[in-house]
Design a protein around this motif. Sequence first.
Motif, PDB file in Angstrom:
ATOM      1  N   ALA A  20       0.829  -1.210   0.000  1.00 19.49           N
ATOM      2  CA  ALA A  20       0.000   0.000   0.000  1.00 19.49           C
ATOM      3  C   ALA A  20       0.860   1.256   0.000  1.00 19.49           C
ATOM      4  CB  ALA A  20      -0.935  -0.001   1.207  1.00 19.49           C
ATOM      5  N   GLY A  21       2.036   1.174   0.622  1.00 17.03           N
ATOM      6  CA  GLY A  21       2.894   2.353   0.710  1.00 17.03           C
ATOM      7  C   GLY A  21       3.903   2.443  -0.425  1.00 17.03           C
ATOM      8  N   SER A  22       4.011   1.359  -1.172  1.00 22.30           N
ATOM      9  CA  SER A  22       4.843   1.245  -2.382  1.00 22.30           C
ATOM     10  C   SER A  22       6.353   1.330  -2.145  1.00 22.30           C
ATOM     11  CB  SER A  22       4.421   2.249  -3.465  1.00 22.30           C
ATOM     12  OG  SER A  22       4.875   3.541  -3.143  1.00 22.30           O
ATOM     13  N   THR A  23       6.800   1.698  -0.955  1.00 17.27           N
ATOM     14  CA  THR A  23       8.236   1.608  -0.681  1.00 17.27           C
ATOM     15  C   THR A  23       8.452   0.882   0.648  1.00 17.27           C
ATOM     16  OG1 THR A  23       8.188   3.734   0.425  1.00 17.27           O
ATOM     17  CG2 THR A  23       8.927   3.729  -1.862  1.00 17.27           C
ATOM     18  N   VAL A  24       9.586   0.231   0.730  1.00 14.22           N
ATOM     19  CA  VAL A  24       9.959  -0.466   1.953  1.00 14.22           C
ATOM     20  C   VAL A  24      11.390  -0.066   2.283  1.00 14.22           C
ATOM     21  CG1 VAL A  24      10.511  -2.720   2.921  1.00 14.22           C
ATOM     22  CG2 VAL A  24       8.453  -2.432   1.540  1.00 14.22           C
ATOM     23  N   SER A  25      11.578   0.521   3.452  1.00 20.04           N
ATOM     24  CA  SER A  25      12.939   0.885   3.838  1.00 20.04           C
ATOM     25  C   SER A  25      13.102   0.732   5.343  1.00 20.04           C
ATOM     26  CB  SER A  25      13.253   2.325   3.410  1.00 20.04           C
ATOM     27  OG  SER A  25      12.595   3.215   4.278  1.00 20.04           O
ATOM     28  N   PRO A  26      14.357   0.629   5.809  1.00 25.42           N
ATOM     29  CA  PRO A  26      14.568   0.350   7.238  1.00 25.42           C
ATOM     30  C   PRO A  26      13.948   1.407   8.146  1.00 25.42           C
ATOM     31  CG  PRO A  26      16.668   0.414   6.035  1.00 25.42           C
ATOM     32  CD  PRO A  26      15.601   0.691   5.044  1.00 25.42           C
ATOM     33  N   SER A  27      13.815   2.637   7.651  1.00 25.85           N
ATOM     34  CA  SER A  27      13.290   3.682   8.521  1.00 25.85           C
ATOM     35  C   SER A  27      11.836   3.408   8.936  1.00 25.85           C
ATOM     36  CB  SER A  27      13.375   5.039   7.826  1.00 25.85           C
ATOM     37  OG  SER A  27      12.569   5.002   6.659  1.00 25.85           O
ATOM     38  N   GLY A  28      11.178   2.531   8.187  1.00 25.59           N
ATOM     39  CA  GLY A  28       9.801   2.191   8.551  1.00 25.59           C
ATOM     40  C   GLY A  28       9.722   1.139   9.649  1.00 25.59           C
ATOM     41  N   PHE A  29      10.850   0.572  10.029  1.00 24.62           N
ATOM     42  CA  PHE A  29      10.816  -0.550  10.980  1.00 24.62           C
ATOM     43  C   PHE A  29      11.772  -0.342  12.141  1.00 24.62           C
ATOM     44  CE2 PHE A  29       9.502  -1.923   6.812  1.00 24.62           C
ATOM     45  CZ  PHE A  29       8.237  -2.414   7.113  1.00 24.62           C
ATOM     46  N   THR A  30      11.803   0.877  12.605  1.00 23.89           N
ATOM     47  CA  THR A  30      12.617   1.179  13.785  1.00 23.89           C
ATOM     48  C   THR A  30      11.857   0.754  15.038  1.00 23.89           C
ATOM     49  OG1 THR A  30      11.618   3.339  13.946  1.00 23.89           O
ATOM     50  CG2 THR A  30      13.648   3.186  12.661  1.00 23.89           C
ATOM     51  N   LEU A  31      12.514   0.935  16.178  1.00 23.54           N
ATOM     52  CA  LEU A  31      11.854   0.645  17.451  1.00 23.54           C
ATOM     53  C   LEU A  31      10.562   1.443  17.584  1.00 23.54           C
ATOM     54  CD1 LEU A  31      11.816  -0.665  20.232  1.00 23.54           C
ATOM     55  CD2 LEU A  31      13.282   1.174  21.069  1.00 23.54           C
ATOM     56  N   TRP A  32      10.576   2.684  17.034  1.00 23.75           N
ATOM     57  CA  TRP A  32       9.369   3.510  17.114  1.00 23.75           C
ATOM     58  C   TRP A  32       8.179   2.837  16.458  1.00 23.75           C
ATOM     59  CZ3 TRP A  32       8.328   6.904  20.463  1.00 23.75           C
ATOM     60  CH2 TRP A  32       9.357   7.674  21.027  1.00 23.75           C
ATOM     61  N   ALA A  33       8.424   2.192  15.315  1.00 28.75           N
ATOM     62  CA  ALA A  33       7.320   1.515  14.629  1.00 28.75           C
ATOM     63  C   ALA A  33       6.696   0.476  15.554  1.00 28.75           C
ATOM     64  CB  ALA A  33       7.823   0.862  13.345  1.00 28.75           C
ATOM     65  N   SER A  34       7.558  -0.261  16.250  1.00 32.74           N
ATOM     66  CA  SER A  34       7.062  -1.291  17.170  1.00 32.74           C
ATOM     67  C   SER A  34       6.268  -0.668  18.312  1.00 32.74           C
ATOM     68  CB  SER A  34       8.233  -2.081  17.750  1.00 32.74           C
ATOM     69  OG  SER A  34       8.858  -2.813  16.731  1.00 32.74           O
ATOM     70  N   ILE A  35       6.822   0.415  18.841  1.00 34.03           N
ATOM     71  CA  ILE A  35       6.139   1.064  19.966  1.00 34.03           C
ATOM     72  C   ILE A  35       4.781   1.587  19.521  1.00 34.03           C
ATOM     73  CG2 ILE A  35       6.213   3.077  21.500  1.00 34.03           C
ATOM     74  CD1 ILE A  35       9.245   2.586  21.725  1.00 34.03           C
ATOM     75  N   PHE A  36       4.726   2.158  18.315  1.00 34.59           N
ATOM     76  CA  PHE A  36       3.441   2.688  17.870  1.00 34.59           C
ATOM     77  C   PHE A  36       2.422   1.586  17.595  1.00 34.59           C
ATOM     78  CE2 PHE A  36       5.454   6.816  17.534  1.00 34.59           C
ATOM     79  CZ  PHE A  36       4.431   7.594  18.028  1.00 34.59           C
TER      80      PHE A  36
END
Lengths: 330, 258
Positions: free
Chosen positions: A243-259
């Motif tokens: 859906a977001g059309s890009t995948v990069s490490p910045s999308g899967f930081t600890l913050w992503a998990s916390i959110f």
Amino acid sequence: MSDQNIAFESPATKLQQILGGNLTSGMLTFGLVVVLCVLPLFVGGSWMFSLGICFANSIGVLAVSTLVRYGGEVSIGHGFFAAIGAYSVAVLDTRYGLSILVSLPLALTLGVASGVLFAWPSRKLSGIYLAVSTMALALAVPEMINNADGLTGGYEGLYVSQPAIAGIKMSFQRYYAALIVLIAVVYALARLRQSRQGLTLLLSKAHPAAADAFGTRKDWARIVVMGISGGIAALCGAMLGFAGSTVSPSGFTLWASIFLLVGSVVSFYGLTLVRALVGGAFLTLIPQFLSASGAWIPVLYGLALLGVILFGHYLPRIKDRIAERKGGLT
Amino acid sequence: MNVAVKALKGEEISLSFGGIKVLQGLDVEFRAGEITGLIGPNGAGKTSLFNCLTGAYSPQSGSITYAGDVLDGLSPAARATKGIVRSFQHVALSPDLTVLENVMVGVARNFHAGWVHAFLPTLRARNEQAAMRASAMDALQELGLAKVADKFPTELPPGMQRLVEIARAIVGKPDVLLLDEPAAGLNNSETRDLMRSLKNLAATDLVMVVVEHDMDLVMSICDRIYVLNFGEIVACGSPQQVRNNDDVVRIYLGSDDD
Ligand SMILES: Nc1ncnc2c1ncn2[C@@H]1O[C@H](COP(=O)(O)OP(=O)(O)O)[C@@H](O)[C@H]1O
Ligand SMILES: [Mg+2]
């Protein structure tokens, strides 16, 4: 431990009892599905894009809520499983030209497998100890992705462009694919609640010794719940990628998990479509609404969080009051 | 043909926690076709013995067999699949499940539909759930709980919660049924109904053991009674024999101050 579970379950259970006269909540959900299905006819492309991501995040919220509901545990590392799903999609797309029709089942399989693999060594841990060990997973993700840059494209990431069905506008595909997977997950979780396995898992959460005495081992329960939860989180990642059309490490930081955990909390660990969407909105739409407010974003976001949590907490009491008053009148 | 009665046997069972000896070399034999009572003051070790029999505790020494099969080292879950089932002294129901669903868990070990059926509305899933539901409903009916099937345990008074606990134990047609204080918290009429249900349940191939403080219940439904005190068996025999045993009279008059 079980007392604690019940304590952080109770607002949700109460809420469910209030919201869920089964018929009405079924109709509400059906109505919502209809609205979401026709919505692209009325809203613009950027809204559709945001909603697609919101649906994907809602799936991630469900993954965490499943762990809470069926395992009585909390994770701050589900970004790890989401990353596995996202990179399954992105790598198969860019390297092999395969669409999500192929990569989604792979994402699910890898997500379940990694959930089980993580659960095995950590099966005796619970509460804050388990939560912190899930965090270890989340912390490792961006670095792992960067190191495997031959496959993952490093910090620049990968672009997901293969359509699921050729000939249909990609913007529609992004929206509807995420919506369909979200609905499928909600549906499968509703089945699970009725199933033999679901019942035994719920007993195991509250009284592991009792479940054990009726044939459900505690370790098995933990591993199974982690597998299911990891699988759902991987579907979240896969749909975030598509859906977001890009995948990069910045999308899967600890913050992503916390959110993802935050989304799960504000939805009171609900496993229904409405609740999942509330959680997903907190990850996707609310930050967008607030984006005009500049430096005040974190403050307003915090206030919104607090507002929703307090609202959910006091809602049962408010409803009780109203019911009392009605009772007094009749 | 050997027609030896099936029995759950414990030989020389010793259990201790730290320095505290909870069970001191017990020999017990619970026979199929009988209701065996297990009585004794609080702290005598009755629940601990149940925990050893079901595998929740591992005794330091001794051996437990059922119908000749050695059970030592088997997990509670493995013993459950052999048909050895218990109820808990402290009610252990899931607050997330309705009464009916809690009882359905008691029969889960007899069903085997795989994971696909847990997530998809397959015919097998539907049949399995319907069968579990029907069995659970029968058990609830037997204990007079059909009316509250769709309530949550927390909505019921403690006595009824205990009956749900018993329904969950009997629903799966166990071979060995261990009931830990089934009448605690029940009023007189509930206790009478429970006694009738337990008698109905007694069958030639069922081992039933009842831990209970209600002497009327024990004396009237049990075929044999073991009396436990400080982890030792002080008496064993028919209700009549136990009632007339001097040691038993002393224990019960001397230490049971409630
Ligand atoms: N897990 C345990 N850890 C330590 N002591 C225990 C444990 N379980 C039971 N005990 C002790 O064993 C004794 C017998 O307890 P129990 O079997 O519950 O007695 P009863 O059921 O006859 O009232 C008590 O002194 C109790 O404190
Ligand atoms: Mg006891």
